[in-house]
Write an enzyme that holds these catalytic residues in place. Structure first.
Site, PDB file in Angstrom:
ATOM      1  N   ASP A 120       0.844  -1.200   0.000  1.00 54.94           N
ATOM      2  CA  ASP A 120       0.000   0.000   0.000  1.00 54.94           C
ATOM      3  C   ASP A 120       0.882   1.254   0.000  1.00 54.94           C
ATOM      4  O   ASP A 120       2.037   1.196   0.428  1.00 54.94           O
ATOM      5  CB  ASP A 120      -0.870   0.027   1.270  1.00 54.94           C
TER       6      ASP A 120
HETATM    7  N1  URA Z   1      -1.101  -5.970   4.053  1.00 53.29           N
HETATM    8  C1  URA Z   1      -1.612  -4.720   4.016  1.00 53.29           C
HETATM    9  O1  URA Z   1      -2.635  -4.452   4.608  1.00 53.29           O
HETATM   10  N2  URA Z   1      -0.954  -3.785   3.289  1.00 53.29           N
HETATM   11  C2  URA Z   1       0.205  -4.016   2.636  1.00 53.29           C
HETATM   12  O2  URA Z   1       0.759  -3.103   2.010  1.00 53.29           O
HETATM   13  C3  URA Z   1       0.719  -5.329   2.690  1.00 53.29           C
HETATM   14  C4  URA Z   1       0.051  -6.284   3.403  1.00 53.29           C
END
Ligand code: URA
Length: 241
Positions: free
Chosen positions: A106
């Site tokens: 993310d």
């Molecule tokens: N899980 C999440 O919630 N976000 C990420 O970026 C990776 C794993």
């Protein structure tokens, strides 16, 4: 052993179109073995080839495998919309040779991100059948409780997922910090699992993939490095040896 004309080699390494690479050579911007090479048709053995362009040293690589310590406020998407893309943290040659992130983090998640221009590597690393563990450190809004840890290990039901998803390891690191190991890579998985278990993730960092550890690579946020054979061999599940 494979010999190719220099303009073709430079193009394969992301230095631009064949025409542009020809001009680079003819303008005297490419040095090999201490000599400026100005004939772009000169064939060179690619294995072990080292060269410099505008004074920057490069080594011929059929494919590149990179590790980036991804900072926050940076998107893995190829067409980033709200933040700069991760490719902007790399030399532009990599975008030109179609380097892509292996999976996604993310925009606000930090830590270990693999990148490559090798389609089969990207495919293999992303395959759920390989069971490669991904290790995250999650900071939580509410204190971590034994019940939360139990819940994440037992599995939580997420909207759109047919079966509950469980952490394969979940350990309390601090009052508000957890180590969570996952084998899947579902959309926002850590954050959604924490929310489903009644807490809220306020920061997330991926610290390891398989047995490759960000700490050992010694990259500061925003820094990247090449992954060589020995490091690529660590990208596997401990069970598969
Ligand atoms: N899980 C999440 O919630 N976000 C990420 O970026 C990776 C794993």
């Amino acid at each position: 052993m494979s010999k190719y004309p220099l303009d073709r080699i430079l193009q394969s390494q992301g230095f631009g179109t064949r025409k542009w690479c020809r001009e680079l050579v003819e303008d005297g911007d490419v040095v090999i073995g201490g000599e400026v090479v100005t004939d772009c048709r000169t064939p060179f053995e690619t294995d072990g080839l080292e060269f410099s362009v505008y004074g920057d040293p490069w080594k011929y690589r059929e494919h590149v495998y990179l590790a980036l310590n991804k900072p926050a406020d940076c998107e893995c998407s190829r067409k980033p919309s709200h933040h700069p893309g991760v490719l902007s943290l790399l030399p532009e040659q990599f975008a030109l040779r179609d380097v892509q992130p292996v999976g996604r983090l993310d925009h606000d998640t930090t830590g270990l991100l693999l990148m490559s221009d090798d389609g089969s590597f990207i495919h293999a690393q992303s395959s759920p059948n390989r069971h490669i563990p991904k290790i995250y450190v999650a900071t939580t809004h509410d204190p971590v409780t034994p019940k939360l840890v139990e819940h994440l290990l037992a599995g939580v039901k997420l909207h759109d997922e047919p079966a509950p998803l469980a952490a394969i390891v979940c350990e309390m690191l601090d009052t508000h910090q957890l180590k969570i190991v996952l084998e899947q890579g579902k959309y926002h998985q850590v954050k959604r699992m924490l929310a489903a278990a009644g807490n809220h993730c306020t920061a997330l960092c991926r610290t390891e993939i398989g047995q490759l550890k960000l700490g050992v690579l010694g990259l500061k946020e925003g820094e990247w490095c090449y992954l060589e054979k020995e490091q690529l061999a660590l990208l596997r599940s401990p069970e598969t040896g």
